[in-house]
Design a protein around this motif. Structure first.
Motif, PDB file in Angstrom:
ATOM      1  N   PRO A 255       0.524  -1.556  -0.299  1.00 44.76           N
ATOM      2  CA  PRO A 255      -0.029  -0.153   0.372  1.00 44.76           C
ATOM      3  C   PRO A 255       0.654   1.399  -0.038  1.00 44.76           C
ATOM      4  O   PRO A 255       2.561   1.864   0.416  1.00 44.76           O
ATOM      5  N   LEU A 256       0.329   2.262  -0.356  1.00 49.02           N
ATOM      6  CA  LEU A 256       1.073   3.686  -0.435  1.00 49.02           C
ATOM      7  C   LEU A 256       1.642   3.664   1.233  1.00 49.02           C
ATOM      8  O   LEU A 256       0.673   3.708   2.527  1.00 49.02           O
TER       9      LEU A 256
ATOM     10  N   PHE B 193      -3.127  -2.697   4.555  1.00 48.11           N
ATOM     11  CA  PHE B 193      -2.903  -3.738   3.467  1.00 48.11           C
ATOM     12  C   PHE B 193      -4.555  -4.434   3.231  1.00 48.11           C
ATOM     13  O   PHE B 193      -5.662  -4.045   3.971  1.00 48.11           O
ATOM     14  N   PRO B 194      -5.127  -4.796   1.662  1.00 48.15           N
ATOM     15  CA  PRO B 194      -6.401  -5.373   1.607  1.00 48.15           C
ATOM     16  C   PRO B 194      -6.889  -6.211   2.173  1.00 48.15           C
ATOM     17  O   PRO B 194      -5.184  -7.481   3.288  1.00 48.15           O
ATOM     18  N   ASP B 195      -7.765  -6.236   2.982  1.00 50.84           N
ATOM     19  CA  ASP B 195      -8.730  -7.421   3.693  1.00 50.84           C
ATOM     20  C   ASP B 195      -8.457  -8.476   3.287  1.00 50.84           C
ATOM     21  O   ASP B 195      -8.402  -9.187   1.643  1.00 50.84           O
ATOM     22  N   GLY B 196      -7.986  -9.920   4.001  1.00 49.04           N
ATOM     23  CA  GLY B 196      -7.642 -10.911   3.558  1.00 49.04           C
ATOM     24  C   GLY B 196      -5.974 -11.156   2.727  1.00 49.04           C
ATOM     25  O   GLY B 196      -5.365 -12.178   2.514  1.00 49.04           O
ATOM     26  N   SER B 197      -5.109 -10.006   3.183  1.00 46.99           N
ATOM     27  CA  SER B 197      -3.519  -9.857   1.883  1.00 46.99           C
ATOM     28  C   SER B 197      -2.656 -10.946   3.075  1.00 46.99           C
ATOM     29  O   SER B 197      -2.781 -10.965   4.619  1.00 46.99           O
ATOM     30  N   ALA B 198      -2.352 -11.646   2.932  1.00 45.43           N
ATOM     31  CA  ALA B 198      -1.532 -12.550   3.609  1.00 45.43           C
ATOM     32  C   ALA B 198      -0.086 -12.590   3.512  1.00 45.43           C
ATOM     33  O   ALA B 198      -0.405 -14.038   1.587  1.00 45.43           O
ATOM     34  N   PRO B 199       0.821 -12.828   3.382  1.00 45.88           N
ATOM     35  CA  PRO B 199       1.393 -11.683   4.893  1.00 45.88           C
ATOM     36  C   PRO B 199       0.986 -10.244   4.899  1.00 45.88           C
ATOM     37  O   PRO B 199       0.912 -10.479   3.427  1.00 45.88           O
ATOM     38  N   ARG B 200       1.183  -9.843   6.045  1.00 44.90           N
ATOM     39  CA  ARG B 200       1.459  -8.276   5.789  1.00 44.90           C
ATOM     40  C   ARG B 200       2.495  -7.814   6.429  1.00 44.90           C
ATOM     41  O   ARG B 200       2.715  -8.777   7.297  1.00 44.90           O
ATOM     42  N   GLY B 201       2.154  -6.709   5.519  1.00 47.37           N
ATOM     43  CA  GLY B 201       3.936  -5.984   6.314  1.00 47.37           C
ATOM     44  C   GLY B 201       4.045  -5.712   7.920  1.00 47.37           C
ATOM     45  O   GLY B 201       4.529  -5.108   8.676  1.00 47.37           O
TER      46      GLY B 201
ATOM     47  N   HIS C 253       3.828   6.125  -1.853  1.00 47.30           N
ATOM     48  CA  HIS C 253       4.664   4.850  -3.168  1.00 47.30           C
ATOM     49  C   HIS C 253       3.883   4.001  -2.794  1.00 47.30           C
ATOM     50  O   HIS C 253       4.100   3.907  -1.477  1.00 47.30           O
ATOM     51  N   GLY C 254       3.341   2.593  -3.937  1.00 48.45           N
ATOM     52  CA  GLY C 254       3.400   1.779  -3.566  1.00 48.45           C
ATOM     53  C   GLY C 254       3.436   0.627  -4.555  1.00 48.45           C
ATOM     54  O   GLY C 254       4.535   1.019  -5.226  1.00 48.45           O
ATOM     55  N   ARG C 255       3.138  -0.242  -4.700  1.00 57.68           N
ATOM     56  CA  ARG C 255       3.332  -1.591  -6.317  1.00 57.68           C
ATOM     57  C   ARG C 255       2.226  -2.265  -5.625  1.00 57.68           C
ATOM     58  O   ARG C 255       1.519  -1.988  -5.137  1.00 57.68           O
TER      59      ARG C 255
END
Length: 270
Positions: free
Chosen positions: A97-98, A192-200, A250-252
């Motif tokens: 994410p940003l 991070f979006p819901d359900g993201s795995a793993p999250r930073g 920024h993000g990707r």
């Protein structure tokens, strides 16, 4: 020699492209890129041919590298290699994410240097997006600005301990605005979006319920990522993108299952 192309990368006016000669000296190129990035927020060059030592030489030509506080890589060369390791986030394959580089470790980063050593992915995958946060903040509606002003800080819980080994293990606050004397700007790492795995990391707004915080952060993200404020870069091998970390976020996008993406990253402090 390099020349500035007066073509902004966003509707808001952020960014510039540089043309260069194949014979351009890396020290001279670094000076031109640094000056252009600090003036325009983001600068793009195409068609460079850099191995790892040449990239490191270019990074050092732009200024002093940050004091490294991460679990891997160096400030003059970190390989964002789209690792298939399930525990990797920053150097992994999921979206980011940003965010503000250096935020979670308390490290001032002024310029981020990214170079595509290898890239092959479907359109929309593995792309870097850069937000003109100064323009976005200047026109931000009160319902988005007020929670940032009243809270003064957002709270973070770092989950990728291997990359961020020395940060607190519980939730901790980080001011949502910074000013190092050059520019006053937002200081954020969004959700991070819901359900993201793993999250930073996780992030929340103090004083709001979990539902209110999630809804607010989603609205803030949608506002900041409007096309008028955001440039999304599809990589080609040889591209160099230099980002002013004080003027932008920024993000990707996530990297496709079969995608190849190896970016060299350097970080400079002024």
């Amino acid at each position: 020699m390099t020349t500035v192309t007066p073509r902004p990368l966003t509707e808001s006016g952020m960014g510039a492209a540089l043309a260069h000669s194949p014979a351009t000296d890396l020290v001279a190129l670094g000076a031109d890129v640094r000056a252009t990035a600090l003036e325009h927020g983001c600068v793009l060059l195409r068609g460079l041919d850099l191995d790892e030592p040449a990239f490191q030489h270019l990074v050092h030509a732009m200024g002093q590298t940050v004091d490294h506080k991460f679990g891997e890589g160096r400030a003059d060369l970190l390989k964002l290699n789209a690792s298939h390791d399930a525990g990797k986030v920053v150097t992994g394959r999921g979206m980011l994410p940003l965010h503000t580089d250096g935020l979670l470790v308390g490290e001032r980063t002024d310029l981020i240097i990214l170079y595509a050593a290898a890239f092959a992915d479907a359109p929309g995958s593995g792309e870097t997006f850069v937000c003109d946060q100064l323009a976005a903040w200047a026109t931000m509606p009160d319902e988005l600005r007020s929670p940032l002003d009243s809270a003064g800080a957002l709270e973070y819980l770092v989950e990728e301990r291997g990359y961020f080994p020395d940060v607190p293990e519980d939730w901790y606050p980080i001011p949502s605005v910074r000013d190092y004397g050059r520019v006053r700007s937002l200081n954020l790492a969004l959700s991070f979006p819901d359900g993201s795995a793993p999250r930073g990391w996780q992030v929340r707004v103090p004083g709001l319920s979990a539902e209110e915080s999630d809804r607010y952060l989603a609205d803030l993200d949608a506002y900041l990522r409007q096309p008028r404020f955001t440039y999304q870069h599809r990589w080609s091998v040889g591209d160099l993108l230099v980002i002013d970390n004080q003027r932008t976020l920024h993000g990707r996008t996530a990297i496709g299952t079969g995608g190849t993406r190896v970016l060299y990253r350097g970080q400079i402090t002024l």
